[in-house]
Design a protein around this motif. Structure first.
Motif, PDB file in Angstrom:
ATOM      1  N   PRO A 121       0.832  -1.200   0.000  1.00 19.23           N
ATOM      2  CA  PRO A 121       0.000   0.000   0.000  1.00 19.23           C
ATOM      3  C   PRO A 121       0.874   1.261   0.000  1.00 19.23           C
ATOM      4  CG  PRO A 121       0.127  -0.876   2.208  1.00 19.23           C
ATOM      5  CD  PRO A 121       0.923  -1.817   1.323  1.00 19.23           C
ATOM      6  N   ALA A 122       0.344   2.334  -0.586  1.00 24.76           N
ATOM      7  CA  ALA A 122       1.082   3.595  -0.667  1.00 24.76           C
ATOM      8  C   ALA A 122       0.158   4.764  -0.343  1.00 24.76           C
ATOM      9  CB  ALA A 122       1.663   3.770  -2.069  1.00 24.76           C
ATOM     10  N   LEU A 123       0.753   5.809   0.222  1.00 24.45           N
ATOM     11  CA  LEU A 123      -0.010   7.017   0.537  1.00 24.45           C
ATOM     12  C   LEU A 123      -0.525   7.655  -0.755  1.00 24.45           C
ATOM     13  CD1 LEU A 123       2.309   8.672   3.219  1.00 24.45           C
ATOM     14  CD2 LEU A 123       0.193   7.396   3.613  1.00 24.45           C
ATOM     15  N   HIS A 124      -1.698   8.236  -0.686  1.00 24.63           N
ATOM     16  CA  HIS A 124      -2.290   8.944  -1.820  1.00 24.63           C
ATOM     17  C   HIS A 124      -1.476  10.198  -2.096  1.00 24.63           C
ATOM     18  CE1 HIS A 124      -5.135  11.259  -4.188  1.00 24.63           C
ATOM     19  NE2 HIS A 124      -5.808  10.132  -4.386  1.00 24.63           N
ATOM     20  N   GLY A 125      -1.218  10.465  -3.367  1.00 24.69           N
ATOM     21  CA  GLY A 125      -0.451  11.650  -3.744  1.00 24.69           C
ATOM     22  C   GLY A 125      -1.082  12.937  -3.262  1.00 24.69           C
ATOM     23  N   GLY A 126      -2.397  12.988  -3.216  1.00 28.04           N
ATOM     24  CA  GLY A 126      -3.086  14.185  -2.723  1.00 28.04           C
ATOM     25  C   GLY A 126      -2.848  14.418  -1.245  1.00 28.04           C
ATOM     26  N   ALA A 127      -2.749  13.335  -0.488  1.00 27.84           N
ATOM     27  CA  ALA A 127      -2.457  13.474   0.947  1.00 27.84           C
ATOM     28  C   ALA A 127      -1.034  13.992   1.141  1.00 27.84           C
ATOM     29  CB  ALA A 127      -2.643  12.137   1.662  1.00 27.84           C
ATOM     30  N   ILE A 128      -0.103  13.492   0.316  1.00 23.91           N
ATOM     31  CA  ILE A 128       1.283  13.968   0.406  1.00 23.91           C
ATOM     32  C   ILE A 128       1.350  15.440   0.024  1.00 23.91           C
ATOM     33  CG2 ILE A 128       3.604  13.739  -0.567  1.00 23.91           C
ATOM     34  CD1 ILE A 128       2.964  10.702  -0.899  1.00 23.91           C
ATOM     35  N   GLY A 129       0.714  15.806  -1.085  1.00 24.74           N
ATOM     36  CA  GLY A 129       0.708  17.195  -1.538  1.00 24.74           C
ATOM     37  C   GLY A 129       0.034  18.123  -0.549  1.00 24.74           C
ATOM     38  N   GLY A 130      -1.101  17.703  -0.021  1.00 21.92           N
ATOM     39  CA  GLY A 130      -1.806  18.520   0.969  1.00 21.92           C
ATOM     40  C   GLY A 130      -0.985  18.715   2.228  1.00 21.92           C
ATOM     41  N   PHE A 131      -0.309  17.650   2.649  1.00 25.66           N
ATOM     42  CA  PHE A 131       0.567  17.735   3.814  1.00 25.66           C
ATOM     43  C   PHE A 131       1.671  18.765   3.582  1.00 25.66           C
ATOM     44  CE2 PHE A 131       4.530  15.740   5.711  1.00 25.66           C
ATOM     45  CZ  PHE A 131       4.332  16.254   6.984  1.00 25.66           C
ATOM     46  N   LEU A 132       2.322  18.711   2.418  1.00 24.28           N
ATOM     47  CA  LEU A 132       3.418  19.639   2.143  1.00 24.28           C
ATOM     48  C   LEU A 132       2.929  21.079   2.012  1.00 24.28           C
ATOM     49  CD1 LEU A 132       5.676  17.550  -0.249  1.00 24.28           C
ATOM     50  CD2 LEU A 132       6.155  18.243   2.102  1.00 24.28           C
ATOM     51  N   GLU A 133       1.800  21.283   1.362  1.00 22.00           N
ATOM     52  CA  GLU A 133       1.268  22.646   1.237  1.00 22.00           C
ATOM     53  C   GLU A 133       0.931  23.222   2.610  1.00 22.00           C
ATOM     54  OE1 GLU A 133      -2.221  25.224  -1.003  1.00 22.00           O
ATOM     55  OE2 GLU A 133      -2.134  23.060  -1.314  1.00 22.00           O
ATOM     56  N   ASN A 134       0.307  22.417   3.448  1.00 18.24           N
ATOM     57  CA  ASN A 134      -0.033  22.896   4.786  1.00 18.24           C
ATOM     58  C   ASN A 134       1.203  23.100   5.651  1.00 18.24           C
ATOM     59  OD1 ASN A 134      -3.042  23.168   5.273  1.00 18.24           O
ATOM     60  ND2 ASN A 134      -2.916  21.249   4.138  1.00 18.24           N
ATOM     61  N   ALA A 135       2.220  22.272   5.471  1.00 21.28           N
ATOM     62  CA  ALA A 135       3.468  22.478   6.200  1.00 21.28           C
ATOM     63  C   ALA A 135       4.078  23.822   5.822  1.00 21.28           C
ATOM     64  CB  ALA A 135       4.448  21.339   5.904  1.00 21.28           C
ATOM     65  N   ALA A 136       4.053  24.165   4.535  1.00 22.52           N
ATOM     66  CA  ALA A 136       4.589  25.455   4.083  1.00 22.52           C
ATOM     67  C   ALA A 136       3.794  26.619   4.657  1.00 22.52           C
ATOM     68  CB  ALA A 136       4.610  25.514   2.560  1.00 22.52           C
ATOM     69  N   LEU A 137       2.467  26.506   4.670  1.00 23.65           N
ATOM     70  CA  LEU A 137       1.635  27.556   5.275  1.00 23.65           C
ATOM     71  C   LEU A 137       1.998  27.755   6.742  1.00 23.65           C
ATOM     72  CD1 LEU A 137      -1.938  26.778   3.894  1.00 23.65           C
ATOM     73  CD2 LEU A 137      -0.634  28.873   3.525  1.00 23.65           C
ATOM     74  N   LEU A 138       2.122  26.652   7.461  1.00 21.02           N
ATOM     75  CA  LEU A 138       2.455  26.727   8.885  1.00 21.02           C
ATOM     76  C   LEU A 138       3.856  27.291   9.097  1.00 21.02           C
ATOM     77  CD1 LEU A 138       0.820  23.344   9.855  1.00 21.02           C
ATOM     78  CD2 LEU A 138       0.131  25.596  10.754  1.00 21.02           C
ATOM     79  N   GLN A 139       4.795  26.916   8.228  1.00 23.44           N
ATOM     80  CA  GLN A 139       6.159  27.454   8.315  1.00 23.44           C
ATOM     81  C   GLN A 139       6.128  28.971   8.157  1.00 23.44           C
ATOM     82  OE1 GLN A 139       9.241  25.542   8.366  1.00 23.44           O
ATOM     83  NE2 GLN A 139      10.415  27.429   8.511  1.00 23.44           N
ATOM     84  N   LEU A 140       5.380  29.467   7.167  1.00 17.57           N
ATOM     85  CA  LEU A 140       5.291  30.913   6.959  1.00 17.57           C
ATOM     86  C   LEU A 140       4.629  31.605   8.149  1.00 17.57           C
ATOM     87  CD1 LEU A 140       4.365  31.122   3.180  1.00 17.57           C
ATOM     88  CD2 LEU A 140       6.394  32.101   4.274  1.00 17.57           C
ATOM     89  N   MET A 141       3.577  31.010   8.674  1.00 16.23           N
ATOM     90  CA  MET A 141       2.916  31.604   9.840  1.00 16.23           C
ATOM     91  C   MET A 141       3.898  31.676  11.010  1.00 16.23           C
ATOM     92  SD  MET A 141      -0.764  29.698   9.455  1.00 16.23           S
ATOM     93  CE  MET A 141      -1.392  30.218  11.037  1.00 16.23           C
ATOM     94  N   TRP A 142       4.649  30.607  11.209  1.00 18.26           N
ATOM     95  CA  TRP A 142       5.628  30.548  12.298  1.00 18.26           C
ATOM     96  C   TRP A 142       6.704  31.616  12.118  1.00 18.26           C
ATOM     97  CZ3 TRP A 142      10.886  29.539  12.280  1.00 18.26           C
ATOM     98  CH2 TRP A 142      11.469  29.205  13.512  1.00 18.26           C
ATOM     99  N   ALA A 143       7.186  31.794  10.895  1.00 14.59           N
ATOM    100  CA  ALA A 143       8.279  32.730  10.631  1.00 14.59           C
ATOM    101  C   ALA A 143       7.818  34.189  10.621  1.00 14.59           C
ATOM    102  CB  ALA A 143       8.939  32.394   9.290  1.00 14.59           C
ATOM    103  N   ARG A 144       6.627  34.442  10.124  1.00 14.14           N
ATOM    104  CA  ARG A 144       6.176  35.823   9.927  1.00 14.14           C
ATOM    105  C   ARG A 144       5.542  36.430  11.160  1.00 14.14           C
ATOM    106  NH1 ARG A 144       2.078  36.695   6.441  1.00 14.14           N
ATOM    107  NH2 ARG A 144       2.692  38.860   6.333  1.00 14.14           N
ATOM    108  N   GLU A 145       4.903  35.638  11.973  1.00 15.50           N
ATOM    109  CA  GLU A 145       4.170  36.142  13.139  1.00 15.50           C
ATOM    110  C   GLU A 145       3.220  37.258  12.713  1.00 15.50           C
ATOM    111  OE1 GLU A 145       7.047  37.080  16.149  1.00 15.50           O
ATOM    112  OE2 GLU A 145       7.668  35.002  16.332  1.00 15.50           O
ATOM    113  N   SER A 146       2.326  36.886  11.798  1.00 12.87           N
ATOM    114  CA  SER A 146       1.337  37.816  11.251  1.00 12.87           C
ATOM    115  C   SER A 146      -0.056  37.376  11.682  1.00 12.87           C
ATOM    116  CB  SER A 146       1.432  37.804   9.719  1.00 12.87           C
ATOM    117  OG  SER A 146       0.339  38.460   9.146  1.00 12.87           O
ATOM    118  N   ASN A 147      -0.996  38.299  11.632  1.00 18.16           N
ATOM    119  CA  ASN A 147      -2.379  37.964  11.960  1.00 18.16           C
ATOM    120  C   ASN A 147      -3.145  37.397  10.775  1.00 18.16           C
ATOM    121  OD1 ASN A 147      -2.949  38.331  14.732  1.00 18.16           O
ATOM    122  ND2 ASN A 147      -2.665  40.525  14.467  1.00 18.16           N
TER     123      ASN A 147
END
Length: 143
Positions: free
Chosen positions: A57-83
């Motif tokens: 069995p293998a992870l769905h590509g959409g789950a991998i892509g969604g995970f990476l996109e959300n990780a990037a969003l969270l990284q930016l939120m963490w770095a920017r400290e914006s509202n």
């Protein structure tokens, strides 16, 4: 409590669950975030619902892509400290090998951050960081 206050509280406690709650898809996927060596570290815990190919069995590509996109969003939120939560402008994903039926890990690197746009590189792996499952690049609008 505004987003900056929530980020400060999360950084001091290393508990980012309240920040992840603000992004419904990250919450749905079960994304986890903590800090390691002073930088965000992301985990997508294995979930049978994220299997795309049951024969491997293998992870769905959409789950991998969604995970990476959300990780990037969270990284930016963490770095920017914006509202404001950044908005995705574009996202490019390269699958390098199948994601096994186990936890997936990721780190992000903000390669350029201006006043209005940021570029982020993301890498996901499982057993060996030197053998990535996927890499991605994205541009975000900073509101």
């Amino acid at each position: 409590m505004n987003l900056i206050d929530k980020l400060m509280a999360a950084k001091s406690s290393n508990d980012y669950s309240g920040i992840i709650e603000l992004i419904p898809y990250a919450k749905l996927l079960g994304v986890k975030m903590d800090e390691r060596d002073g930088n965000p570290f992301f985990t997508l815990p294995f979930n049978q619902a994220n299997i795309g190919n049951a024969m491997l069995p293998a992870l769905h590509g959409g789950a991998i892509g969604g995970f990476l996109e959300n990780a990037a969003l969270l990284q930016l939120m963490w770095a920017r400290e914006s509202n404001e939560i950044p908005k995705t402008v574009d996202f490019s994903l390269d699958y390098l090998r199948p994601g096994k039926a186990q936890d997936l890990f990721a780190v992000c690197d903000i390669t350029k951050q201006g006043k209005r746009v940021a570029n982020v590189l993301m890498t996901a792996w499982q057993e060996d960081r030197d053998k990535p499952v996927a890499v991605a690049r994205a541009h975000f609008l900073l509101v």
